[in-house]
Scaffold this motif. Sequence first.
Motif, mmCIF file in Angstrom:
data_model
loop_
_atom_site.group_PDB
_atom_site.id
_atom_site.type_symbol
_atom_site.label_atom_id
_atom_site.label_comp_id
_atom_site.label_asym_id
_atom_site.label_seq_id
_atom_site.Cartn_x
_atom_site.Cartn_y
_atom_site.Cartn_z
ATOM 1 N N LEU A 126 0.770 -1.184 0.027
ATOM 2 C CA LEU A 126 0.043 0.144 -0.067
ATOM 3 C C LEU A 126 0.913 1.102 0.118
ATOM 4 O O LEU A 126 1.972 1.353 0.510
ATOM 5 N N THR A 127 0.189 2.578 -0.571
ATOM 6 C CA THR A 127 1.082 3.699 -0.399
ATOM 7 C C THR A 127 0.337 4.480 0.922
ATOM 8 O O THR A 127 -0.827 4.522 0.891
ATOM 9 N N GLY A 128 1.284 4.813 1.656
ATOM 10 C CA GLY A 128 0.690 5.428 2.726
ATOM 11 C C GLY A 128 -0.085 6.839 2.580
ATOM 12 O O GLY A 128 0.099 7.535 1.587
ATOM 13 N N PRO A 129 -0.668 7.435 3.609
ATOM 14 C CA PRO A 129 -1.523 8.645 3.464
ATOM 15 C C PRO A 129 -0.802 9.805 3.264
ATOM 16 O O PRO A 129 -1.268 10.728 2.382
ATOM 17 N N VAL A 130 0.087 10.019 3.944
ATOM 18 C CA VAL A 130 1.097 11.318 3.211
ATOM 19 C C VAL A 130 1.520 11.071 1.994
ATOM 20 O O VAL A 130 1.745 12.447 1.358
ATOM 21 N N THR A 131 2.002 10.288 1.618
ATOM 22 C CA THR A 131 2.755 10.017 0.222
ATOM 23 C C THR A 131 1.590 10.228 -0.786
ATOM 24 O O THR A 131 1.541 10.796 -1.891
ATOM 25 N N CYS A 132 0.362 9.564 -0.243
ATOM 26 C CA CYS A 132 -0.859 9.667 -1.295
ATOM 27 C C CYS A 132 -1.246 11.292 -1.368
ATOM 28 O O CYS A 132 -1.773 11.692 -2.449
#
Length: 768
Positions: free
Chosen positions: A568-574
């Motif tokens: 998964l891609t994390g919230p800050v990176t998204c």
Amino acid sequence: MVASSILGFPRIGGQRELKKTTESYWQGKVDVEALLAQGKQLRETNWKLQKAAGVEIIPSNDFSYYDQVLDLSLLFNVIPTRYTKYNLAPIDVLFAMGRGLQRKATDSTPAVDVTALEMVKWFDSNYHYVRPTFSHSTEFKLNTEAGLKPVVEYLEAKALGIETRPVLLGPISYLYLGKSDKDSLDLEPISLLEKILPVYEEILSKLKEAGATQVQIDEPILVLDLPESIQSKYKATYDQFTSNAALPELVLTTYFGDVRPNLSAIKDLSVAGYHFDFVRVPEQFEEVVEILNEKQTLSVGIVDGRNIWKTNYSKAAAFVEKAIAKLGKDRVVVSTSSSLLHTPVDLANEKKLDATIKDWFSFATQKLDEVVVLTKNARGDDVAKELEANAASIKSRQESPITTNPKVQERLATINESLSTRKSNFETRLPSQQAKYNLPLFPTTTIGSFPQTKDIRINRNKFAKGELSAEDYEAFINKEIETVVRFQEEIGLDVLVHGEPERNDMVQYFGEQLEGYAFTTNGWVQSYGSRYVRPPIVVGDVSRPKAMTVKESVYAQSITSKPMKGMLTGPVTCLRWSFPRDDVSGRVQALQLGLALRDEVNDLEAAGVTVIQVDEPAIREGLPLRAGKERSDYLNWAAQSFRVATSGVEDSTQIHSHFCYSDLDPNHIKALDADVVSIEFSKKDDPNYIQEFSNYPNHIGLGLFDIHSPRIPSKEEFVTRIEEILKVYPANKFWVNPDCGLKTRGWPEVRESLTNMVEAAKEFRGKY
């Protein structure tokens, strides 16, 4: 009268022409003449576009085949000796420094094997620059063999009948953003200032000889926390420039933040004018305007160079009027806040966007019009229709139900400390994870993606166009997953990945499945070199309507007995690798994403995928540029959003995260409480960097090979690298992995590199 300007324009081409030609050159499909011709054509197109829009101060030397900072290193002969011994052509030296080079000997050419220079984030953007590397033997001089790029491009534009203002990164920023080579670690780059200034004077004088009357000289480090030793260099440096009658006028330019703490350093300079970013920090106006003398101009950065939302003409015009009231019309320039490098080229290329949402956006080409309209308005020209249309767009967005989801906002209010804390601490979790996975010492894994082959791209496009059924596409994806899984089993990797063949991009893929996002078809932005991304756009409150990755991860786990990572891609990176909303705080957007990802993490665990990697490479990128409350607040909510996503699982579920291409602080990563982290490391040649992570409490993998380079490290190279790490970092906590995902590489180099990496890990298991 008020003038109009921009600080730079995207160089990639509206249809990614630069990427296609550059990669064809690397593959030997086109020659250097074709590559140079493509660059010249793109520059001509960009200059003519700006001229036709009515922009009056048009930049040159904002074009690059790879990176503008790397261009300066080539121009000034800042070329480490490892690149000079092969007698490469200048363009190949440039690319070797940017991406490394490895090729076998032929009858006419010797073998080449050289690693790339370090690449890091350009301030808090998702653009990456190649860090200048200095040594005691660095000899600054104009590299005439490479061509005097700023002069050549200025004359190109002049031949088209277009007068431009060349752009140069200033000497203090250039040195400060660089580093010392590993054999010169005692060298402070800023100590080289006196040696580099004559070379700056030489190129500036050549620009004046060519006809340039003014040069934009960028000193973006002025928005950082600078020590007095750096601040003190500005007065003497710029006095030396401005007292030299052979040089053109200089406009000192900063962007991305607040210059006020360093304002005394640039007060009383004899430059022709200053540029400041009033999009990011409008409140600095009253103080910065006071440093201008009665002749200096103020370039008002009021059109956002970093985001895609339309400029609010009403607010921007009022700001310009404030500047005019203070300085008069002859001393005000309306400009973009920064270079438009960070925005897509042209909104007109978007044929599929919802018309309502599209009306809220402004890409680089449209921002030219915004600058010109604001300039005309300041002059008193009739732009009533443009102002009226703009006001309608702004109102439409403010009142749209698309932006608001009450259920998301209600759930956001439920976040508390317990929701963002694992059931147990790492020391308690570790034994249950060791018992469950029974991994060997020096466990091996990869970061996630495997090569995105031509076959994968063709079938993905067919499926998107409806030319391939969902059933046939799923069968194709499953076949690709099985190929990747069997390969990993064959070479002996310990924790596997499914290879991500179904994913186009690590943020776009998730954004397309989340509510609250919009997407482009041609909204490409350069990230580094020939790597372009198409950032999704956060237009409203974010939620997850259904599972996004569970099907592929469950299938991958079902065909192997080894642990399979859910990816998964994390919230800050998204958030950071999207174009975020500008009407809601970053904290709110990150926590909404954290909640959406929490549902996905919990679903993966429930489906039997219990090693879950949540990547956060952008967490350092989002760090506010100055220390203080804003930075500490950011670190709190950024870490909290990650923990919200990952804290709902059992102790035996192993949470991984990944970070790359930033100057990382172990304390920032520690706050995430991930069980295992992997960090890009192969280009870090400072032993102190390992030392910083020596007391990291959880498990860590320092990346062992550069996935942006086509070169293949030998087993012996891996062994040497691991030996250096183990002098500092404990063996029982160390994982073995590449720097990042492998999607940009080809299968032959991936197969050989990973095989060598695994064999090196096995050798250390024998030793320990």
